[in-house]
Design a protein around this motif. Structure first.
Motif, PDB file in Angstrom:
ATOM      1  N   VAL A 148       0.810  -1.225   0.000  1.00 53.81           N
ATOM      2  CA  VAL A 148       0.000   0.000   0.000  1.00 53.81           C
ATOM      3  C   VAL A 148       0.840   1.270   0.000  1.00 53.81           C
ATOM      4  N   ALA A 149       2.165   1.129   0.060  1.00 58.47           N
ATOM      5  CA  ALA A 149       3.038   2.304   0.101  1.00 58.47           C
ATOM      6  C   ALA A 149       2.962   3.071  -1.209  1.00 58.47           C
ATOM      7  N   ASP A 150       2.950   4.398  -1.101  1.00 61.43           N
ATOM      8  CA  ASP A 150       2.848   5.249  -2.280  1.00 61.43           C
ATOM      9  C   ASP A 150       3.661   6.517  -2.011  1.00 61.43           C
ATOM     10  N   PHE A 151       4.765   6.674  -2.727  1.00 66.99           N
ATOM     11  CA  PHE A 151       5.625   7.834  -2.519  1.00 66.99           C
ATOM     12  C   PHE A 151       4.969   9.132  -2.984  1.00 66.99           C
ATOM     13  N   VAL A 223       8.975   0.981  -3.619  1.00 68.49           N
ATOM     14  CA  VAL A 223       7.922   0.757  -2.633  1.00 68.49           C
ATOM     15  C   VAL A 223       7.995  -0.656  -2.060  1.00 68.49           C
ATOM     16  N   GLU A 224       8.816  -1.537  -2.652  1.00 66.21           N
ATOM     17  CA  GLU A 224       9.020  -2.858  -2.064  1.00 66.21           C
ATOM     18  C   GLU A 224       9.716  -2.729  -0.709  1.00 66.21           C
ATOM     19  N   TRP A 225      10.450  -1.630  -0.528  1.00 68.08           N
ATOM     20  CA  TRP A 225      11.068  -1.286   0.754  1.00 68.08           C
ATOM     21  C   TRP A 225      10.790   0.198   0.972  1.00 68.08           C
ATOM     22  N   PRO A 226       9.629   0.533   1.534  1.00 67.97           N
ATOM     23  CA  PRO A 226       9.233   1.937   1.659  1.00 67.97           C
ATOM     24  C   PRO A 226      10.266   2.831   2.345  1.00 67.97           C
ATOM     25  N   SER A 227      11.027   2.270   3.283  1.00 65.31           N
ATOM     26  CA  SER A 227      12.031   3.072   3.995  1.00 65.31           C
ATOM     27  C   SER A 227      13.161   3.545   3.092  1.00 65.31           C
ATOM     28  N   SER A 228      13.221   3.039   1.859  1.00 67.01           N
ATOM     29  CA  SER A 228      14.271   3.475   0.934  1.00 67.01           C
ATOM     30  C   SER A 228      14.155   4.958   0.589  1.00 67.01           C
TER      31      SER A 228
END
Length: 249
Positions: A148-151, A223-228
């Motif tokens: 669900v992450a979306d930059f 977004v596979e690693w949102p903390s990136s």
């Protein structure tokens, strides 16, 4: 992305990382309040935050009555005042111990739609001065899990479905006795909301976070690693214990 360019501090023990983060946050607060009458801060709720919050509570320097506080996320479906609630955690570890000017807790029990509107109205158009956060095992920021992450999320806060890795982390952190008891949905501030803050303070501990830390600094925004996305912030300070940083050596 060169890790050496980031504000990264690594400590032998999680308690040392938390203490250093607390001192850095205290210093930032005092500096901000030299030029502002009040500031707005967002706090995460997780065991990784314990030592930082303990330091902040015991600070004799911080004028809490000039700080407006928010929490970062909250489960949907827990009974009000549940011990697993993030609001309860922050009340017990911070909000009940110092005298904030204002505390704004996300409360899904008041109605999901109502809370989305209320918190959005509180945050939109207002400066966010600092965020105290962590990184999840799946690299999530708040409850922005990879699915669900979306930059470029247009929302300030949204309802999300938690992925299985996230739910298992709550069990690993001893917040729930089994994954079946972890709520499947939550309200969370979005990634753009967090990233627009002036200052980020990211505290991460434990070997189960090492993979996420590695991907945070891998140089690939995904977004596979949102903390990136965190190393792209102009002022994000990282505080790790050696276990969380183990795969970076």
């Amino acid at each position: 992305m060169d890790v050496k360019e980031q504000k990264v501090s690594v400590f032998e023990r999680k308690e040392e990382a938390g203490l250093a983060a607390g001192k850095a946050i205290e210093s930032c607060i005092l500096k901000l309040l030299k030029t502002k009458e009040e500031i707005r801060m967002i706090f995460a709720a997780a065991p990784s935050q314990n030592d930082t919050l303990a330091y902040l509570c015991n600070s004799a320097k911080i004028p809490w009555n000039r700080i407006i506080a928010f929490n970062m996320d909250e489960y949907i479906g827990l009974p009000k005042n549940s011990k697993q609630s993030f609001s309860t955690y922050l009340q017990e570890n911070l909000f009940s111990k110092v005298d904030f000017k204002e505390v704004n807790l996300i409360s899904p029990s008041n109605g999901e739609k109502e809370e989305l509107v209320r918190i959005s109205n509180k945050l939109e158009g207002q400066e966010i001065d600092a965020v105290v956060l962590g990184i999840g095992q799946n690299g999530h920021i708040a409850f922005n899990d990879p699915p669900v992450a979306d930059f470029n999320d247009p929302l300030t806060i949204k309802a999300v479905q938690l992925d299985e890795v996230c739910k298992q982390q709550q069990v690993n952190d001893n917040c729930f006795s089994s994954i079946d008891l972890v709520p499947s949905r939550a309200l969370t501030l979005t990634i753009p909301t967090i990233m627009r803050a002036k200052h980020l303070f990211c505290i991460v501990s434990g070997k189960n976070k090492a993979e996420a830390v590695k991907h945070t600094f891998a140089g690939k925004l995904t977004v596979e690693w949102p903390s990136s996305i965190l190393p792209l912030h102009d002022s994000c300070s990282f505080f790790f214990d050696k276990d969380a940083y183990a795969l970076m050596d």
